[in-house]
Every structure is written in C-alpha cells, then in structure tokens.
Design a protein around this motif. Structure first.
Motif, short mmCIF file in Angstrom:
data_model
loop_
_atom_site.label_atom_id
_atom_site.label_comp_id
_atom_site.label_asym_id
_atom_site.label_seq_id
_atom_site.Cartn_x
_atom_site.Cartn_y
_atom_site.Cartn_z
N MET A 1 0.63 -1.15 0.06
CA MET A 1 0.39 0.12 -0.44
C MET A 1 0.47 1.26 -0.31
O MET A 1 1.89 1.51 0.75
CB MET A 1 -0.44 -0.05 1.21
N THR A 2 0.89 2.47 -0.36
CA THR A 2 1.23 3.38 -0.84
C THR A 2 1.36 4.20 0.54
O THR A 2 0.54 4.05 0.93
CB THR A 2 0.69 4.56 -2.14
N ASP A 3 2.27 5.14 0.79
CA ASP A 3 2.56 5.77 2.32
C ASP A 3 1.18 7.00 2.37
O ASP A 3 0.61 7.16 3.17
CB ASP A 3 3.78 6.40 2.27
N SER A 4 0.76 7.20 0.44
CA SER A 4 0.03 8.39 1.24
C SER A 4 -1.92 7.63 1.02
O SER A 4 -2.79 8.21 1.86
CB SER A 4 -0.55 8.96 0.08
N ARG A 5 -2.19 6.55 0.72
CA ARG A 5 -3.15 5.58 1.11
C ARG A 5 -3.22 5.67 2.34
O ARG A 5 -3.98 4.84 3.28
CB ARG A 5 -3.43 4.73 0.02
N ARG A 6 -2.32 4.61 3.11
CA ARG A 6 -2.37 4.63 4.95
C ARG A 6 -2.46 5.72 5.38
O ARG A 6 -2.94 5.50 6.10
CB ARG A 6 -0.92 4.13 4.57
N ALA A 7 -1.42 7.38 4.80
CA ALA A 7 -1.75 8.49 6.10
C ALA A 7 -3.24 8.58 5.86
O ALA A 7 -3.83 9.47 6.48
CB ALA A 7 -1.08 9.33 5.05
N ARG A 8 -3.93 8.72 3.91
CA ARG A 8 -5.47 8.97 4.60
C ARG A 8 -6.71 7.91 5.21
O ARG A 8 -6.93 8.37 5.47
CB ARG A 8 -6.06 8.92 2.80
N LYS A 9 -6.29 6.31 5.25
CA LYS A 9 -7.34 5.71 6.09
C LYS A 9 -6.22 5.99 7.50
O LYS A 9 -7.24 6.51 8.26
CB LYS A 9 -6.55 4.47 5.65
N ARG A 10 -6.05 6.67 8.20
CA ARG A 10 -4.93 6.69 9.57
C ARG A 10 -6.05 8.10 9.27
O ARG A 10 -6.65 8.32 10.24
CB ARG A 10 -3.45 7.42 9.40
N ASP A 11 -6.14 9.25 8.51
CA ASP A 11 -7.11 10.44 9.37
C ASP A 11 -7.91 10.72 8.76
O ASP A 11 -8.21 11.03 9.46
CB ASP A 11 -6.52 11.90 7.71
N GLN A 12 -8.72 9.19 8.08
CA GLN A 12 -9.97 8.48 8.01
C GLN A 12 -10.46 8.16 9.26
O GLN A 12 -11.73 8.60 10.08
CB GLN A 12 -10.31 7.39 6.95
N PHE A 13 -9.76 7.52 10.26
CA PHE A 13 -10.40 6.84 11.64
C PHE A 13 -9.47 8.09 12.76
O PHE A 13 -10.47 8.04 13.10
CB PHE A 13 -8.98 6.03 12.26
N LEU A 14 -9.28 8.99 13.02
CA LEU A 14 -9.23 10.11 13.33
C LEU A 14 -10.20 10.97 13.38
O LEU A 14 -10.11 11.79 14.16
CB LEU A 14 -6.78 10.42 13.14
N ALA A 15 -10.24 11.29 12.11
CA ALA A 15 -11.49 12.25 11.77
C ALA A 15 -12.37 11.31 12.82
O ALA A 15 -13.56 12.56 13.60
CB ALA A 15 -12.06 12.30 10.43
N VAL A 16 -12.73 10.50 12.53
CA VAL A 16 -13.74 9.64 13.28
C VAL A 16 -13.99 9.67 14.59
O VAL A 16 -14.89 10.00 15.45
CB VAL A 16 -14.09 8.10 12.59
N VAL A 17 -12.78 9.53 15.32
CA VAL A 17 -12.17 9.47 16.70
C VAL A 17 -12.57 10.96 16.88
O VAL A 17 -13.05 10.79 17.93
CB VAL A 17 -11.48 9.39 16.69
N ARG A 18 -12.90 11.66 16.02
CA ARG A 18 -12.84 13.30 16.63
C ARG A 18 -14.29 13.67 17.08
O ARG A 18 -14.75 14.98 17.10
CB ARG A 18 -12.14 14.42 16.10
N GLN A 19 -15.00 12.57 16.48
CA GLN A 19 -16.61 12.70 16.64
C GLN A 19 -16.94 11.25 17.21
O GLN A 19 -17.58 10.99 16.37
CB GLN A 19 -17.33 13.26 14.67
#
Length: 447
Positions: A1-19
């Motif tokens: 998996m590309t680093d950019s896709r991993r980062a997108r999924k990481r930030d997807q999770f963190l965004a959910v955690v903030r809500q």
C-alpha cells in the motif's frame, strides 16, 4: 500500500475519533484468544468477518495475531507475522476502512504498516519494546497506548498507576516525534487489574481524559463482566453493552468490540441522549504551569536536531513534555537567503518560573550545538517560549505571550495540531491558523 493511502486511512480513523463515539471491530487470527480463538485463522474467514464488521458499523478493524488473555502463551515474532501478514495485506487491498495491528512487537508493527495497517495498538503503551515509539513515528502511524501490569496488586491506587503509566507513554511518543493528534489512550481494563480495579477504571474514565487524548476502551466479553453477570465469554453481550454505555457516559471515544451490530444500535440510542450532556468540569490543576514551545533549526540534520531537542526537553528536570506536533518544512523567516527550516511546536508542564525556564532552554540550545550568530540567521536549534499559562510578562529578556506568535505561520500551523483551542493574543489558535492564507502555502509536513 502506498504511504499516501495509508495516511488517508489513518486520518479517516482520526476524523471519526474526533466525532465520537466510534467502534473498533476485533479480528483475532489466533488459536487461543479467550473469546473467538480459532474462528478466523483461515484467510477467507478473516476477510469475511472483517467485511461483516465494517458493514455493521465498525470504523476500523483491529487485527491481532497473539492472544494477550491472562495466562497466554507468548508467540514468536515470525509466527505472529505468519498469522497477521496475509490478513492485513488482503484487507488493505479489499476494504477501504482503516486497519490497526494489535501487537507489542516493533518488528511486527513495522511490517504491518508496510502491508497497510495505519494504526498501531500496543498493549504495553510503547514501554515493552524500546523500538516501538520510533516505529510509530517512522511509519507515520496513529497509535493506541494501553496501560498494563505484569501482575495484579489490590493494594495500589490503580487510577494513579494508570495515569502515571499513560503519561510515560505520551512522553515516549513525544520524544520519538509522534504527533499528539495521532495518539489514543486505553486504561487497559482486564490487564493486570483486579475486578474491582477494572470497574474503578471505567467509573473514573473521565480522569484519563485529562491527558488530552481520546480514550479507547476494550471491555468486550471480559471476565470481570462474567464475574458480575455470569456466563461464558460468548454469553456476555448484555453485560458488555451495559459496561460500554457506562464507559461512554464517562467519556470513551472508541469502543473495541466483538459484537458490532449490537453496539451500533446502542450507540445510536446513546447519541440521542448525549445531545443533552453537560460540558465536563474544568481540569484540576497540580501547581505546574502549561507552556507552549516552538522549535526550529536549519543547519545539518534538521529533523534529527528537533528530535534531539524534544528528548532533551523531556530529560530536563522540571519540564515534562505532554504533546508534540508533526515536524514541518518551512521557508526561512526574516533573512530569506538561507536554507529552509524544520519547525515544530510542543506542549509541556513545568514548575520552573518563566525566566528560569528560559535559562534551561538556552542551555539546551547550547548543548545541542547552537552558537551565537546574527539575528534571523542559520541556527542548529532555536527553542522559544510562546506562552506560559495565561500570564502576561514583559521584561528585558522575555515577553509573554510571544508578541509575534500570531504572525508566524511556522508557529501557528504546528500549534493548531496540538492546541487548536488555545487563546493567544485574544484569538483562538485554530482560527488564526485558518486565516493565514498564502503565508501558509510553503509550510508542509515532513512526515
């Protein structure tokens, strides 16, 4: 998996955690986990279960290859990788949801990240494998740091023990350069605690929220619930739901669960009631001051210099790091005919008075190789005090809050990561950062 896709999924999770709240689905690919051991060893079964949990409402799938139940048999690194690697690789390819790796081994975490995991869930809070914090930083992963103990001790103050342990974990993360906004904390219910201590941790979960990071809890089907309500592990759903609702009422942001669909219904009901919840009580003070520091340098190993400075700050008596932003590449300021800078911001607590703190910071700069030079010129490291509690100070050596902080994008952008609600000069940091405009265009994260 590309680093950019991993980062997108990481930030997807963190965004959910903030809500909050959010659900983490448990996927154990082990023969001996206490509740679902042996059910998902086959790759097809694991993939099918992960897809089902996502469809039922899980925001992330947590893959584990080593049981951590009481009395578990340790698993060798190569065996753990043999179990989890094909599952993570397949899930990274076949589902769009984030994946976390449940491991206490840095080598397993590194390989899992390479294969597509974007979150590292460490049941020893970065304190068992000394390389783990660096792996989190190097791979750009989010991390869950959990409290743990080798054995139970009914005589200790478990709340104090958990809080001190998690503070150490946060300090290790800050020293390694892990951005504070990528960290979750877990009080470790069921790990090295008596049944009474497990209940105390849940009932007082708001105490751990004071650390500033989102709180994850894993209560699903655990033995303390069986002691209260009876039943084998797969007969503890109702007790688990009750305990998880208490955890939500005390401030949990993420629930780690086996039964996703049932928890999804519980969350829908909880959210309806939570709309009328009162704001939490103000944080109790312990006599130390909260300080904001800005770090930067543009000579030699710029990233290494910032990380050494973070470590030196945390080693300094009277100073305790509590958060660090990502490192940023920034254009030079004031004197533009020089190399680019690496910049970051950090939060710390200190019992040093402002000018004594300034003296310590200047001593650290000298120890790290800074030499006298022209104003705005090249430097190995520069550490500035941006704010010290909410005090206003103006002396020959120090003005607080820093009078130029709101004019410096290389301060505001990293600071907005770790203290968006902080007030500087009458303005909220996140709002000041959002209004920077073109000035912010040249500032990009280095990780």
């Amino acid at each position: 998996m590309t680093d950019s896709r991993r980062a997108r999924k990481r930030d997807q999770f963190l965004a959910v955690v903030r809500q909050p709240p959010a659900l983490m689905g448990i996927l154990n690919v082990t023969p001996d986990s206490f509740s679902d051991g042996g059910r998902h060893i086959e790759l097809s079964a694991a993939i099918s279960r992960a897809k089902t949990m996502i469809a039922e409402g899980a925001s992330i799938v947590d893959v584990g290859g080593e049981s951590t139940r009481p009395g578990h048999i340790p698993v060798a690194e190569d065996e753990e990788l043999r179990r989890v690697a094909p599952v993570i690789e397949a899930l990274a390819r076949d589902i769009d949801a984030p994946i976390s790796i449940d491991t206490m081994k840095a080598a397993v975490a590194r390989e899992a990240a390479r294969l597509g995991a974007s979150v590292i869930n460490d049941v020893w809070g970065l304190q068992r494998d000394p390389a783990m914090a660096d792996v989190v930083a190097e791979t750009g992963s989010a991390v869950i740091v959990m409290h743990n103990r080798e054995r139970t001790d009914a005589a200790i103050d478990i709340l104090d023990d958990v809080e001190r342990f998690l503070e150490r974990s946060l300090r290790l993360a800050a020293r390694a350069g892990v951005p504070f906004g990528r960290i979750l904390v877990d009080p470790g219910v069921g790990f090295g605690k008596t049944p009474e201590q497990n209940c105390a941790c849940i009932s007082n979960l708001d105490r751990f929220r004071r650390l500033g990071a989102p709180v994850l809890v894993g209560l699903s089907r655990k033995s303390f619930i069986g002691r209260i309500a009876g039943g084998a592990p797969d007969e503890r759903l109702i007790g688990t739901l009750a305990a998880d609702v208490v955890a939500l009422m005390r401030g949990a942001s993420v629930l780690r669960v086996h039964d996703v669909a049932e928890h999804r219904q519980a969350l829908d009901v909880f959210r309806t009631f939570a709309a009328t919840e009162r704001p939490p009580a103000p944080r109790a003070r312990d006599g130390r001051a909260d300080v904001v520091l800005a770090l930067g340098g543009n000579v030699g190993d710029k990233v290494g210099a910032l990380r050494r400075a973070l470590a030196a700050l945390d080693d300094e008596p009277g100073i305790a790091l509590t958060a660090a932003s990502r490192l940023y590449r920034t254009p030079p300021w004031g004197k533009t005919d020089q190399d680019w800078f690496a910049n970051a911001c950090a939060l710390a607590r200190t019992d040093l008075p402002p000018e004594a703190l300034l003296d310590r910071l200047k001593a650290i700069e000298t120890e790290l190789g800074r030499k006298p030079g022209e104003r705005w010129g090249p430097r190995v490291i520069d550490i500035d005090i941006i704010a010290y509690d909410d005090i206003a100070l103006e002396s020959e050596r120090l003005t607080l809050p820093h009078p130029e902080a709101l004019n410096r994008a290389f301060v505001l952008i990293p600071l907005a990561e770790i203290a968006p609600e902080r007030i500087l000069g009458g303005r909220r940091v996140k709002e000041a950062a959002a209004n920077l405009g073109a000035e912010a265009s040249g500032i990009v994260p280095l990780d």
